[in-house]
Scaffold this active site. Structure first.
Site, PDB file in Angstrom:
ATOM      1  N   THR A   1       0.878  -1.172   0.000  1.00  0.00           N
ATOM      2  CA  THR A   1       0.000   0.000   0.000  1.00  0.00           C
ATOM      3  C   THR A   1       0.917   1.224   0.000  1.00  0.00           C
ATOM      4  O   THR A   1       2.042   1.160   0.512  1.00  0.00           O
ATOM      5  CB  THR A   1      -0.899   0.019   1.251  1.00  0.00           C
ATOM      6  OG1 THR A   1      -0.035   0.017   2.399  1.00  0.00           O
ATOM      7  CG2 THR A   1      -1.803  -1.186   1.317  1.00  0.00           C
TER       8      THR A   1
ATOM      9  N   GLU B   1      -5.697  -3.298  -1.455  1.00  0.00           N
ATOM     10  CA  GLU B   1      -6.169  -4.508  -0.777  1.00  0.00           C
ATOM     11  C   GLU B   1      -7.307  -5.198  -1.522  1.00  0.00           C
ATOM     12  O   GLU B   1      -7.673  -6.323  -1.191  1.00  0.00           O
ATOM     13  CB  GLU B   1      -6.663  -4.160   0.639  1.00  0.00           C
ATOM     14  CG  GLU B   1      -5.544  -3.831   1.627  1.00  0.00           C
ATOM     15  CD  GLU B   1      -5.189  -2.351   1.652  1.00  0.00           C
ATOM     16  OE1 GLU B   1      -5.398  -1.666   0.637  1.00  0.00           O
ATOM     17  OE2 GLU B   1      -4.698  -1.877   2.703  1.00  0.00           O
TER      18      GLU B   1
ATOM     19  N   LYS C   1     -15.141  16.752  12.162  1.00  0.00           N
ATOM     20  CA  LYS C   1     -16.290  16.755  13.077  1.00  0.00           C
ATOM     21  C   LYS C   1     -16.442  18.132  13.675  1.00  0.00           C
ATOM     22  O   LYS C   1     -15.629  18.551  14.498  1.00  0.00           O
ATOM     23  CB  LYS C   1     -16.131  15.694  14.164  1.00  0.00           C
ATOM     24  CG  LYS C   1     -17.450  15.369  14.831  1.00  0.00           C
ATOM     25  CD  LYS C   1     -17.392  14.054  15.589  1.00  0.00           C
ATOM     26  CE  LYS C   1     -18.804  13.531  15.813  1.00  0.00           C
ATOM     27  NZ  LYS C   1     -18.820  12.292  16.554  1.00  0.00           N
TER      28      LYS C   1
ATOM     29  N   TRP D   1     -20.711  15.707  11.108  1.00  0.00           N
ATOM     30  CA  TRP D   1     -19.626  15.419  10.176  1.00  0.00           C
ATOM     31  C   TRP D   1     -19.668  16.322   8.948  1.00  0.00           C
ATOM     32  O   TRP D   1     -20.728  16.568   8.382  1.00  0.00           O
ATOM     33  CB  TRP D   1     -19.688  13.963   9.711  1.00  0.00           C
ATOM     34  CG  TRP D   1     -19.383  12.979  10.794  1.00  0.00           C
ATOM     35  CD1 TRP D   1     -20.279  12.175  11.425  1.00  0.00           C
ATOM     36  CD2 TRP D   1     -18.109  12.713  11.380  1.00  0.00           C
ATOM     37  NE1 TRP D   1     -19.640  11.418  12.375  1.00  0.00           N
ATOM     38  CE2 TRP D   1     -18.297  11.719  12.366  1.00  0.00           C
ATOM     39  CE3 TRP D   1     -16.819  13.206  11.174  1.00  0.00           C
ATOM     40  CZ2 TRP D   1     -17.263  11.212  13.139  1.00  0.00           C
ATOM     41  CZ3 TRP D   1     -15.783  12.694  11.933  1.00  0.00           C
ATOM     42  CH2 TRP D   1     -16.011  11.718  12.903  1.00  0.00           C
TER      43      TRP D   1
HETATM   44  P1  ADP Z   1      -3.504   4.586  -0.535  1.00  0.00           P
HETATM   45  O1  ADP Z   1      -4.453   4.158   0.560  1.00  0.00           O
HETATM   46  O2  ADP Z   1      -2.115   4.599  -0.058  1.00  0.00           O
HETATM   47  O3  ADP Z   1      -3.932   5.847  -1.236  1.00  0.00           O
HETATM   48  P2  ADP Z   1      -4.742   2.927  -2.492  1.00  0.00           P
HETATM   49  O4  ADP Z   1      -4.409   3.267  -3.892  1.00  0.00           O
HETATM   50  O5  ADP Z   1      -4.935   1.508  -2.156  1.00  0.00           O
HETATM   51  O6  ADP Z   1      -3.562   3.461  -1.623  1.00  0.00           O
HETATM   52  O7  ADP Z   1      -5.983   3.797  -2.102  1.00  0.00           O
HETATM   53  C1  ADP Z   1      -7.221   3.302  -1.676  1.00  0.00           C
HETATM   54  C2  ADP Z   1      -8.049   4.442  -1.175  1.00  0.00           C
HETATM   55  O8  ADP Z   1      -8.249   5.426  -2.195  1.00  0.00           O
HETATM   56  C3  ADP Z   1      -9.435   4.059  -0.763  1.00  0.00           C
HETATM   57  O9  ADP Z   1      -9.456   3.474   0.511  1.00  0.00           O
HETATM   58  C4  ADP Z   1     -10.149   5.406  -0.813  1.00  0.00           C
HETATM   59  O10 ADP Z   1      -9.923   6.180   0.342  1.00  0.00           O
HETATM   60  C5  ADP Z   1      -9.484   6.096  -1.980  1.00  0.00           C
HETATM   61  N1  ADP Z   1     -10.348   5.958  -3.157  1.00  0.00           N
HETATM   62  C6  ADP Z   1     -10.270   5.038  -4.134  1.00  0.00           C
HETATM   63  N2  ADP Z   1     -11.241   5.222  -5.050  1.00  0.00           N
HETATM   64  C7  ADP Z   1     -11.975   6.285  -4.634  1.00  0.00           C
HETATM   65  C8  ADP Z   1     -13.139   6.967  -5.119  1.00  0.00           C
HETATM   66  N3  ADP Z   1     -13.743   6.614  -6.238  1.00  0.00           N
HETATM   67  N4  ADP Z   1     -13.598   8.018  -4.393  1.00  0.00           N
HETATM   68  C9  ADP Z   1     -12.998   8.408  -3.253  1.00  0.00           C
HETATM   69  N5  ADP Z   1     -11.919   7.805  -2.744  1.00  0.00           N
HETATM   70  C10 ADP Z   1     -11.408   6.758  -3.417  1.00  0.00           C
END
Ligand code: ADP
Length: 534
Positions: free
Chosen positions: A185, A330, A437, A442
């Site tokens: 990640t 993940e 918050k 929120w």
């Molecule tokens: P990192 O967590 O390091 O950025 P990832 O590429 O695995 O690595 O990112 C996953 C995260 O990206 C998700 O948990 C979410 O918070 C965000 N994310 C992915 N797709 C979207 C989306 N369509 N809208 C908003 N957030 C998104």
């Protein structure tokens, strides 16, 4: 009673075998750092990946070994994908945009014995040489005939290895649960953790992203992953393109608007995908130069919420169908896509744009739920926010070398907060850590950023929560103006007051020259908080 059907393990090697056998002459085009195009085919990718597998075997690589890659989207990286997983080793893609110390830490944690890298990453790797004593070979994926420089690392030339390796390699049969790839990640919200994909999960994910209600790959498409091969398997593009026999266009490191436009046009690309930042850059270029995309039909966007201005520009001006999706490293990563059901198919104008703000509905093979702080399911009414959790065939069960399971009652907690509507469309409202918050209620930082980015003078916006003695937290807005555009904080506040609840309007608005981004091109809120000493 068991069924009487053949059991063929779902293996990554079957993808490249199929692509060669049934789509052998279909082009695989690759652009290098200098902008030169290489024209191969699915046949040449298969042939060269078998040579590489032989070469790696000759170097002592055995099943289960972790082999690291530090490379852009190019044909050699693709060959490495197939060679490494195909021979039963684990293809560990490393994000070169991480901090050097993080890169060294990840290589050590994974226990990579061999690294393959683009020549431009050699200085970076050499600076880490003292920490890489477990790495036995470093294979430089440079052009044929270019001599290797003197180096403290045990260097080998990729093309020279392939020249002397035979292509009669036979892919081994193995258990489909064998590990195929490893991706850490990017550490946006914590220490990088290794996600270990199996052959089975990789194949099922590739099948799922190929479906018509997903990214819809076909043998008539030319597909270009802007999303890097080191960012969660480029969202399955290298596998789904082979599965369907699509033409694959690999853009290398030149990802600015002008270079991207030129390649999308010259290779008649019909499907592409990447994070919003990339599409923002392309949009700025297309607008400034008055250019039109002639072939592109579908544009996948994920990794972060996509500003509405970008969605409407590509849909309304460029006549491209935008496909927002949600996922994470993940989840392989694609878990949900915003594809209409019959009821949404004819939405037009503002109604379609509002609907496009969804993050997606679950693909078959994954399930999603929103729960409260006690883990109890919440209503799917499009209003109630909850912690998003997922489960499925390509969702991780644990992290590499981490004994503690991340699962909660069989579900993977995503760390995202979302709503799900009655039709099953999910919309991320925030990462749990980014929610603000204020006075017990929120505020969604994503929603605030979306509305701000809708102002014609704003290029990009970020919102974080800052402590407030009375309200607990209040939103703090940082915005970047488009070049040559003017707007004052007061005017922007006025714009926001007309569009959002009054108590959502940030107390503080500052203009900055640029905003920090993570290694995967997303807004880096952790860095913004650190800048403010939070
Ligand atoms: P990192 O967590 O390091 O950025 P990832 O590429 O695995 O690595 O990112 C996953 C995260 O990206 C998700 O948990 C979410 O918070 C965000 N994310 C992915 N797709 C979207 C989306 N369509 N809208 C908003 N957030 C998104």
């Amino acid at each position: 009673m068991l069924g009487l059907m053949m059991h063929r393990p779902l293996l990554v090697s079957s993808l490249i075998q199929h692509a060669d056998r049934h789509h052998g002459s279909t082009p695989v085009v690759s652009r290098n750092a200098e902008g030169t195009l290489y024209r191969g085919t699915w046949h040449t990718v298969h042939e060269r990946s078998r040579r590489l597998a032989h070469a790696l075997q000759g170097l002592g690589v055995a099943p289960g070994d972790r082999i690291g890659t530090l490379a852009w989207n190019n044909h050699r990286h693709l060959e490495a994908y197939y060679a490494i997983s195909g021979m039963g080793a684990v293809c560990h893609t490393i994000n070169p945009r991480l901090f050097p110390e993080q890169i060294a830490g990840i290589i050590q944690h994974a226990g990579d014995s061999v690294l393959l890298l683009d020549p431009m990453f050699l200085p970076l790797l050499e600076s880490l040489a003292p920490q890489l004593s477990a790495v036995r070979h470093v294979i430089v994926m440079g052009e044929a005939g270019v001599p290797l420089p003197p180096s403290p690392l045990p260097l080998l030339a990729y093309e020279a290895l392939l020249d002397v390796a035979s292509s009669d390699y036979v892919w081994p049969e193995m258990d489909e649960l064998t590990a195929a790839a490893l991706c850490y990640t990017s550490g946006t919200t914590g220490k990088p953790k290794g996600v270990l994909y199996s052959h089975r999960s990789t194949l099922l994910h590739a099948w799922a992203v190929s479906l018509p209600d997903s990214l819809s790959f076909s043998a008539r498409d030319a597909v270009l992953p802007v999303v890097p091969l080191f960012h969660a398997n480029a969202w399955g593009f290298p596998y789904a393109a082979a599965l369907t026999g699509a033409k694959l266009v690999l853009p290398g490191p030149l990802l600015d608007g002008a270079h991207l436009y030129q390649l999308l046009e010259s290779e008649k690309v019909t499907l592409t995908a990447g994070v919003p930042t990339v599409w923002n850059n392309l949009m700025q270029y297309l607008q400034a130069e008055g250019r039109q995309l002639h072939y592109l039909q579908r544009l996948g966007v994920g990794g972060a919420a996509c500003p509405k201005t970008i969605l409407s520009y590509f849909e309304d001006v460029q006549k491209v169908t935008v496909l927002p999706g949600w996922g994470m490293t993940e989840t392989s990563p694609v878990a949900a896509l915003t594809q209409p059901k019959a009821r949404q198919a004819n939405l037009q104008g503002q109604a379609r744009r509002d609907w496009l703000a969804r993050s997606g509905r679950a693909l078959f093979g994954v399930d999603m739920e929103i729960v409260d702080d006690q883990g109890q399911p919440l209503p799917h009414d499009g209003r109630t926010c909850g912690h998003l959790q997922v489960q499925g065939h390509w969702v991780c069960d644990g992290y590499y070398k981490e004994p503690a399971s991340p699962l909660q009652q069989g579900w993977f907690p995503t760390g995202d907060v979302a709503v799900i509507d009655g039709e099953g469309f999910m919309q991320i409202t925030d990462r749990a850590k980014d929610m603000i918050k204020s006075g017990g209620e929120w505020i969604s930082s994503i929603e605030l950023e979306q509305v701000t980015a809708g102002h014609p003078a704003i290029l990009e916006a970020a919102v974080i929560g800052v402590q407030h003695p009375h309200w607990g937290e209040r939103p703090f807005l940082m915005a970047v103006k488009k070049s040559g555009q003017e707007v004052t904080a007061g005017e922007l506040r006025g714009y926001l007051e007309q569009r959002i609840a009054k108590w959502w309007v940030p107390d503080e608005i500052v203009f900055v020259d640029s905003l920090p981004h993570t290694a995967t091109g997303k807004l880096n809120k952790a860095a913004l908080r650190a800048q403010r000493g939070l």
